[in-house]
Design a protein around this motif. Structure first.
Motif, mmCIF file in Angstrom:
data_model
loop_
_atom_site.group_PDB
_atom_site.id
_atom_site.type_symbol
_atom_site.label_atom_id
_atom_site.label_comp_id
_atom_site.label_asym_id
_atom_site.label_seq_id
_atom_site.Cartn_x
_atom_site.Cartn_y
_atom_site.Cartn_z
ATOM 1 N N GLU A 146 0.833 -1.210 0.000
ATOM 2 C CA GLU A 146 0.000 0.000 0.000
ATOM 3 C C GLU A 146 0.865 1.257 0.000
ATOM 4 O O GLU A 146 0.586 2.215 -0.740
ATOM 5 C CB GLU A 146 -0.918 0.002 1.229
ATOM 6 C CG GLU A 146 -1.828 -1.213 1.351
ATOM 7 C CD GLU A 146 -1.199 -2.343 2.164
ATOM 8 O OE1 GLU A 146 -1.909 -3.311 2.483
ATOM 9 O OE2 GLU A 146 0.021 -2.243 2.471
ATOM 10 N N LEU A 147 1.907 1.263 0.811
ATOM 11 C CA LEU A 147 2.806 2.417 0.861
ATOM 12 C C LEU A 147 3.530 2.596 -0.466
ATOM 13 O O LEU A 147 3.716 3.729 -0.937
ATOM 14 C CB LEU A 147 3.815 2.238 2.000
ATOM 15 C CG LEU A 147 4.805 3.376 2.241
ATOM 16 C CD1 LEU A 147 4.081 4.665 2.596
ATOM 17 C CD2 LEU A 147 5.805 3.002 3.338
ATOM 18 N N ARG A 148 3.916 1.484 -1.063
ATOM 19 C CA ARG A 148 4.597 1.547 -2.369
ATOM 20 C C ARG A 148 3.693 2.207 -3.411
ATOM 21 O O ARG A 148 4.123 3.098 -4.168
ATOM 22 C CB ARG A 148 4.967 0.128 -2.809
ATOM 23 C CG ARG A 148 5.833 0.067 -4.065
ATOM 24 C CD ARG A 148 5.896 -1.364 -4.601
ATOM 25 N NE ARG A 148 6.242 -2.316 -3.561
ATOM 26 C CZ ARG A 148 7.475 -2.699 -3.277
ATOM 27 N NH1 ARG A 148 8.482 -2.185 -3.963
ATOM 28 N NH2 ARG A 148 7.704 -3.590 -2.328
ATOM 29 N N GLN A 149 2.420 1.786 -3.467
ATOM 30 C CA GLN A 149 1.492 2.342 -4.449
ATOM 31 C C GLN A 149 1.252 3.831 -4.212
ATOM 32 O O GLN A 149 1.169 4.622 -5.174
ATOM 33 C CB GLN A 149 0.170 1.585 -4.386
ATOM 34 C CG GLN A 149 0.237 0.147 -4.867
ATOM 35 C CD GLN A 149 -1.121 -0.519 -4.858
ATOM 36 O OE1 GLN A 149 -2.108 0.026 -5.365
ATOM 37 N NE2 GLN A 149 -1.197 -1.716 -4.277
ATOM 38 N N ALA A 150 1.137 4.221 -2.949
ATOM 39 C CA ALA A 150 0.888 5.629 -2.643
ATOM 40 C C ALA A 150 2.075 6.506 -3.043
ATOM 41 O O ALA A 150 1.898 7.604 -3.591
ATOM 42 C CB ALA A 150 0.581 5.782 -1.153
ATOM 43 N N TRP A 151 3.288 6.042 -2.792
ATOM 44 C CA TRP A 151 4.478 6.802 -3.180
ATOM 45 C C TRP A 151 4.572 6.925 -4.703
ATOM 46 O O TRP A 151 4.863 8.005 -5.238
ATOM 47 C CB TRP A 151 5.744 6.132 -2.648
ATOM 48 C CG TRP A 151 6.188 6.565 -1.294
ATOM 49 C CD1 TRP A 151 6.385 5.785 -0.192
ATOM 50 C CD2 TRP A 151 6.538 7.895 -0.883
ATOM 51 N NE1 TRP A 151 6.804 6.540 0.869
ATOM 52 C CE2 TRP A 151 6.912 7.835 0.483
ATOM 53 C CE3 TRP A 151 6.557 9.127 -1.529
ATOM 54 C CZ2 TRP A 151 7.298 8.966 1.199
ATOM 55 C CZ3 TRP A 151 6.950 10.256 -0.819
ATOM 56 C CH2 TRP A 151 7.314 10.164 0.525
ATOM 57 N N LEU A 152 4.352 5.821 -5.409
ATOM 58 C CA LEU A 152 4.442 5.850 -6.869
ATOM 59 C C LEU A 152 3.449 6.841 -7.459
ATOM 60 O O LEU A 152 3.779 7.625 -8.359
ATOM 61 C CB LEU A 152 4.194 4.446 -7.442
ATOM 62 C CG LEU A 152 5.282 3.401 -7.210
ATOM 63 C CD1 LEU A 152 4.833 2.037 -7.703
ATOM 64 C CD2 LEU A 152 6.579 3.804 -7.913
ATOM 65 N N ALA A 153 2.223 6.817 -6.950
ATOM 66 C CA ALA A 153 1.195 7.714 -7.479
ATOM 67 C C ALA A 153 1.521 9.169 -7.177
ATOM 68 O O ALA A 153 1.364 10.049 -8.035
ATOM 69 C CB ALA A 153 -0.166 7.328 -6.890
ATOM 70 N N ALA A 154 1.988 9.456 -5.972
ATOM 71 C CA ALA A 154 2.291 10.845 -5.588
ATOM 72 C C ALA A 154 3.457 11.400 -6.402
ATOM 73 O O ALA A 154 3.413 12.544 -6.881
ATOM 74 C CB ALA A 154 2.599 10.912 -4.095
ATOM 75 N N GLU A 157 2.517 12.004 -10.053
ATOM 76 C CA GLU A 157 1.613 13.151 -10.193
ATOM 77 C C GLU A 157 2.339 14.484 -10.025
ATOM 78 O O GLU A 157 2.116 15.426 -10.802
ATOM 79 C CB GLU A 157 0.491 13.030 -9.162
ATOM 80 C CG GLU A 157 -0.476 14.197 -9.142
ATOM 81 C CD GLU A 157 -1.504 14.060 -8.035
ATOM 82 O OE1 GLU A 157 -1.836 15.086 -7.403
ATOM 83 O OE2 GLU A 157 -1.978 12.924 -7.786
ATOM 84 N N LEU A 158 3.234 14.568 -9.046
ATOM 85 C CA LEU A 158 3.833 15.864 -8.709
ATOM 86 C C LEU A 158 5.248 16.066 -9.240
ATOM 87 O O LEU A 158 5.697 17.205 -9.373
ATOM 88 C CB LEU A 158 3.837 16.056 -7.185
ATOM 89 C CG LEU A 158 2.470 16.099 -6.497
ATOM 90 C CD1 LEU A 158 2.631 16.340 -5.010
ATOM 91 C CD2 LEU A 158 1.583 17.175 -7.128
ATOM 92 N N GLU A 159 5.960 14.955 -9.511
ATOM 93 C CA GLU A 159 7.358 15.094 -9.900
ATOM 94 C C GLU A 159 7.664 14.526 -11.283
ATOM 95 O O GLU A 159 8.798 14.607 -11.740
ATOM 96 C CB GLU A 159 8.250 14.430 -8.837
ATOM 97 C CG GLU A 159 8.049 15.037 -7.441
ATOM 98 C CD GLU A 159 9.051 14.522 -6.429
ATOM 99 O OE1 GLU A 159 10.083 13.957 -6.844
ATOM 100 O OE2 GLU A 159 8.812 14.688 -5.216
ATOM 101 N N GLY A 160 6.685 13.948 -11.919
ATOM 102 C CA GLY A 160 6.864 13.464 -13.280
ATOM 103 C C GLY A 160 7.758 12.247 -13.410
ATOM 104 O O GLY A 160 8.223 11.917 -14.499
#
Length: 298
Positions: A146-154, A157-160
């Motif tokens: 879950e933490l891995r997915q949240a980091w990847l998405a963030a 989205e914000l850093e390309g």
């Protein structure tokens, strides 16, 4: 030993674990739960282990958790950081022990941070006496999914782009093959998933720091995480995984490894063709030669 691909920063991992030891507190609840599950397996083995080695914690930490089990007489620990009791400061990748010294080796949540896992398992097998037992537990591939997915998405989205925030880990299906490759007899690997819930992602990351389980991959981003990315990760974690009470789950996959140093007294698999009964008879089906087209029994 063959050339090893470096995946983890061992110096960084040692510093993280030293920091965790200074923090103290109740962050070791997961390690304690895994230790209890690992030690429970000794209850099914009717023999003693006069001299045992534990990796990943100190002898003083594990000894009270043996709960009066009389199988182990002397317990020595070997870890990358200082510890209490009969303790040796050493690296799991270079065990400082003579061949055939121990009756039992326990590896407690440490092997998922070694660069050469097959090599480390070979060293453990060599440190065991003939018919000595190895019990190991390490985090598997589904850990912190879950933490891995949240980091990847963030980050996307914000850093390309994305960076390896969660370290790579072995899969349960690889465990028995790794043991066999290292020369263990009767190799067994099984997996279990434990779920811990938190009020938010920041509390989870605080626990990971306290456990010494933060990222130590060589390819990790060295720069300080942008505040916006950090808070967006926590927000996405909450949105995607929170339960009805607003708590978020953190999955920890525990891969348990069991193997024995080979000995002539151990069970051996039967040679092909020497079975007393055919599998087809037990299953009430028709036996076919390799290459024949299968068809239902008349």
């Amino acid at each position: 030993m063959t050339e090893t691909m470096l995946v983890f920063d061992r110096l960084a991992k040692r510093r993280q674990r030293e920091r965790a030891a200074r923090i103290g507190g109740d962050h070791d609840f997961l390690r304690a739960a895994v230790a209890e599950r690992l030690l429970d397996r000794l209850d099914d083995i009717r023999r003693s282990f006069p001299l045992a080695l534990v990796q990943g914690c100190s002898a003083d930490w594990l000894w009270p958790r043996l709960n009066g089990r009389g199988q182990i007489e002397t317990l020595i620990s070997c870890d990358s950081i200082a510890g209490g009791g009969l303790h040796v400061v050493g690296d799991e990748e270079f065990l400082p022990f003579a061949q055939g010294k121990f009756d039992l080796v326990i590896a407690l949540l440490n092997l998922h941070w070694v660069n050469d896992l097959p090599g480390s398992l070979i060293q453990i097998r060599r440190a065991l006496k003939p018919d000595g037992l190895f019990l190991g537990a390490m985090f598997g591939g589904a850990t912190l999914n879950e933490l891995r997915q949240a980091w990847l998405a963030a980050e996307a989205e914000l850093e390309g782009g994305v960076s390896p925030r969660i370290s790579p880990m072995a899969e349960t299906l690889d465990g028995a093959a790794l043991l066999q490759r290292a020369g263990f007899a009767l190799p067994v690997a099984d997996g279990e998933r434990l779920t811990v819930t938190y009020g938010d992602a920041f509390r989870l990351m605080r626990d990971l720091r306290g456990m010494g389980e933060t990222n130590a991959a060589l390819g990790r981003r060295k720069a300080v995480t942008r505040r916006a990315t950090l808070f967006r990760m926590a927000e996405l974690y909450q949105q995607r995984f929170a339960d009805a009470d607003g708590r978020i789950p953190a999955t920890f996959e525990i891969v348990t490894l069991t193997g024995w140093h080979p000995h002539e007294s151990q069970q051996k698999p039967l040679r092909p063709g020497t079975a007393a009964y055919r599998l087809a008879s037990a299953l009430d089906t028709v036996e076919h030669r390799l290459g024949d087209k299968a068809r239902p029994k008349d």
